[in-house]
Scaffold this motif. Structure first.
Motif, PDB file in Angstrom:
ATOM      1  N   UNK A   1       0.833  -1.188   0.000  1.00 43.80           N
ATOM      2  CA  UNK A   1       0.000   0.000   0.000  1.00 43.80           C
ATOM      3  C   UNK A   1       0.876   1.250   0.000  1.00 43.80           C
ATOM      4  N   UNK A   2       0.347   2.368  -0.480  1.00 47.17           N
ATOM      5  CA  UNK A   2       1.116   3.615  -0.456  1.00 47.17           C
ATOM      6  C   UNK A   2       1.208   4.167   0.971  1.00 47.17           C
ATOM      7  N   UNK A   3       2.209   5.019   1.204  1.00 40.53           N
ATOM      8  CA  UNK A   3       2.359   5.679   2.502  1.00 40.53           C
ATOM      9  C   UNK A   3       1.147   6.592   2.736  1.00 40.53           C
ATOM     10  N   UNK A   4       0.611   6.689   3.949  1.00 37.42           N
ATOM     11  CA  UNK A   4       1.057   6.054   5.189  1.00 37.42           C
ATOM     12  C   UNK A   4       0.349   4.740   5.496  1.00 37.42           C
ATOM     13  N   UNK A   5      -0.454   4.261   4.545  1.00 39.12           N
ATOM     14  CA  UNK A   5      -1.232   3.054   4.808  1.00 39.12           C
ATOM     15  C   UNK A   5      -0.350   1.812   4.905  1.00 39.12           C
ATOM     16  N   UNK A   6       0.893   1.917   4.410  1.00 43.52           N
ATOM     17  CA  UNK A   6       1.808   0.780   4.511  1.00 43.52           C
ATOM     18  C   UNK A   6       2.452   0.674   5.888  1.00 43.52           C
ATOM     19  N   UNK A   7       2.203   1.640   6.762  1.00 45.18           N
ATOM     20  CA  UNK A   7       2.736   1.581   8.126  1.00 45.18           C
ATOM     21  C   UNK A   7       1.772   0.729   8.961  1.00 45.18           C
TER      22      UNK A   7
END
Length: 513
Positions: free
Chosen positions: A186-192
């Motif tokens: 997923x793109x940042x910030x959803x990949x956190x």
């Protein structure tokens, strides 16, 4: 979308909290503790003869094996009720080996391998680790799952049912020693993933199901199935800005990519209050109820992999529970969606309009309907014999104030399998094996169908079809994603400037004049 300058002050309060929480939570360490197990003390008994002990040992072993087999079979049924196969099995892939693409509003999430492989799946999971992943969304390595895996619903599952599921997956599923073919990025910030710690603190109700003594056993069973194992609210409950389920609107209908999961509350106009028990049962078991509607998209998968295989008493329990769900009325729906339309045909007037070799003759909804739809749905819109191709009138997809399911069905087609019968409507997007249609052509067909057979007050634009082709309207959080990183950068710069200014003021105060 291009990245523009964006100030934290202009962001919604909820977004500011999310970003702040993600930054702080990123520094936390997850710890896990295991509970100590107490051993039972056996009573001292007189020593039995050796032969008697051998006989009792054999009997005990047989009873244990029988109980283990029963747990595995019960777990198999629970996995079907939970529809695990639909998401964890890629098209033409091996069962539960992962790789299935779930198109979430925040990006594509790929299901993982949940076979008992010790190298690529969950074969090394203890039952406690399995339970935590299932009900809390935390993997054995401590990393967080996204709620595309409906652990917010599975949190309701009893310890006994979790044990049965564990028994099934560890003993009856074939291990696949290959990781899922695709990984989630997923793109940042959803990949956190650590940010899910804060999300869970807000939206995860980690409580087991407790039967309501004021309700019948059947309704309690239906609630456990619908809200827990079948996780109906995951699709049918609208979501808020942070993608959590909206309180007070349970099962009131929600966008699901290009599709719309309809209102299934007890409301007689907006929901299923006007459906008979027999119609609801037929819909869940077959994906079609004549004069009401048919299943497409994710619901077609649920019928194929789950609902049709449930016992009749469990289907009846779900229906009984749905009758008790508080009604939610959508003011835009003035009468039931299935009440619109009647049989009518323009076919006779189209004969001879164009010559046999005329170009660009597919220029109206009526002509396009005649060429692409009438052969299956009939010229009158009444559908085929047996309703494998359903009637276009008295149909929730054409009578709703929301045309999402009509447009999505034309774009993506419909596919479900009931027993040995395959129900198939071809897709007409760019992946069509029949003939791809343009956004304009699909809009013309949709508007013709709505006017002839459905809700005539609804209009579909080319722009609407183009958006549906790309996956439907994005929620606010997804639309803000390109601005989040610049916003964080601006915040860091502002904090550094403020810190620098404070330091300079302090130094000046220390310098004597």
């Amino acid at each position: 979308m291009n990245a523009h300058s964006f100030s934290l002050k202009s962001m919604p309060p909820a977004m500011r909290k999310l970003l702040g929480g993600a930054l702080m939570l990123g520094a936390l360490l997850l710890t896990a503790s295991s509970a100590a197990q107490a051993q039972e003390q056996s009573l001292t008994k007189p020593e039995a003869p050796a032969a008697a002990n051998a006989d009792s040992g054999v009997k005990a072993g047989a009873d244990t094996a029988k109980a283990a087999t029963a747990d595995i079979e019960a777990g198999r049924y629970l996995a079907i009720a939970a529809d695990c196969m639909a998401c964890h099995t890629a098209p033409a892939g091996k069962p539960y080996a992962g790789g299935y693409a779930i198109e979430s509003p925040l990006g594509t999430i790929y299901a993982t391998n949940i076979t008992p492989s010790k190298t690529a799946g969950i074969g090394n999971y203890t039952e406690a680790q399995f339970a935590r992943a299932l009900r809390e969304g935390v993997r054995a390595d401590g990393s967080h799952l996204y709620p595309a895996m409906p652990y917010t619903s599975y949190a309701m599952l009893t310890d006994g049912d979790v044990h049965k599921l564990y028994s099934y997956f560890m003993n009856a599923v074939e291990p696949v020693n290959e990781p899922a073919s695709s990984q989630t990025r997923l793109p940042f910030p959803f990949n956190v993933r650590m940010s899910m710690l804060g999300w869970n603190a807000i939206f995860l109700d980690n409580k087991r199901f407790t039967p309501d003594a004021a309700k019948s056993q059947q309704i309690n069973r239906g609630e456990y199935l619908a809200n827990g194992l079948a996780h109906c609210s995951t699709c049918h409950t609208p979501r808020n800005f942070l993608m959590g389920e909206q309180g007070g609107a349970a099962l009131a209908g929600a966008a699901l990519g290009p599709w719309h999961a309809p209102n299934i509350t007890s409301d007689p106009v907006s929901g299923v209050g006007g459906w008979s028990d027999a119609e609801l049962v037929q819909y869940l078991k077959t994906g079609h109820a004549e004069g009401k509607g048919q299943a497409g998209g994710a619901m077609a998968e649920a019928v194929t992999n789950s609902f049709q295989h449930l016992r009749d008493d469990d289907i009846a329990a779900i229906v009984a529970y749905l009758r008790t769900v508080p009604p939610v009325r959508d003011s835009a729906q003035t009468k039931p969606a299935y009440s619109y339309g009647k049989a009518v045909s323009d076919e006779a007037g189209l004969r001879g309009m164009n010559g046999p070799n005329e170009h660009n003759s597919l220029n109206s909804g009526a002509v396009l309907f005649s060429g692409y739809c009438a052969s299956c749905h009939s010229a009158t819109g009444a559908g085929s014999s047996g309703q494998a191709y359903p009637s276009l009138f008295n149909n929730t997809a054409t009578g709703s104030h929301n045309p999402a399911n009509l447009v999505a069905a034309i774009l993506n087609g419909v596919e479900r399998k009931v027993g040995d019968k395959e129900i198939l409507m071809p897709r007409f997007d760019e992946k069509s094996y029949v003939n791809p249609l343009t956004d304009k052509q699909i809009a013309l067909i949709a508007n013709y169908v709505l006017k002839q057979y459905g809700n005539p007050d609804v209009q579909v634009s080319e722009a609407y079809v183009a958006q549906a082709r790309k996956g439907g309207e994005q929620p606010a959080l997804a639309r803000l994603q390109p601005y989040i990183l610049p916003a964080i950068a601006v915040a860091v710069v502002l904090l550094l400037l403020i810190a620098g200014a404070v330091l300079m003021v302090r130094r000046r105060r220390r310098v004597p004049f």
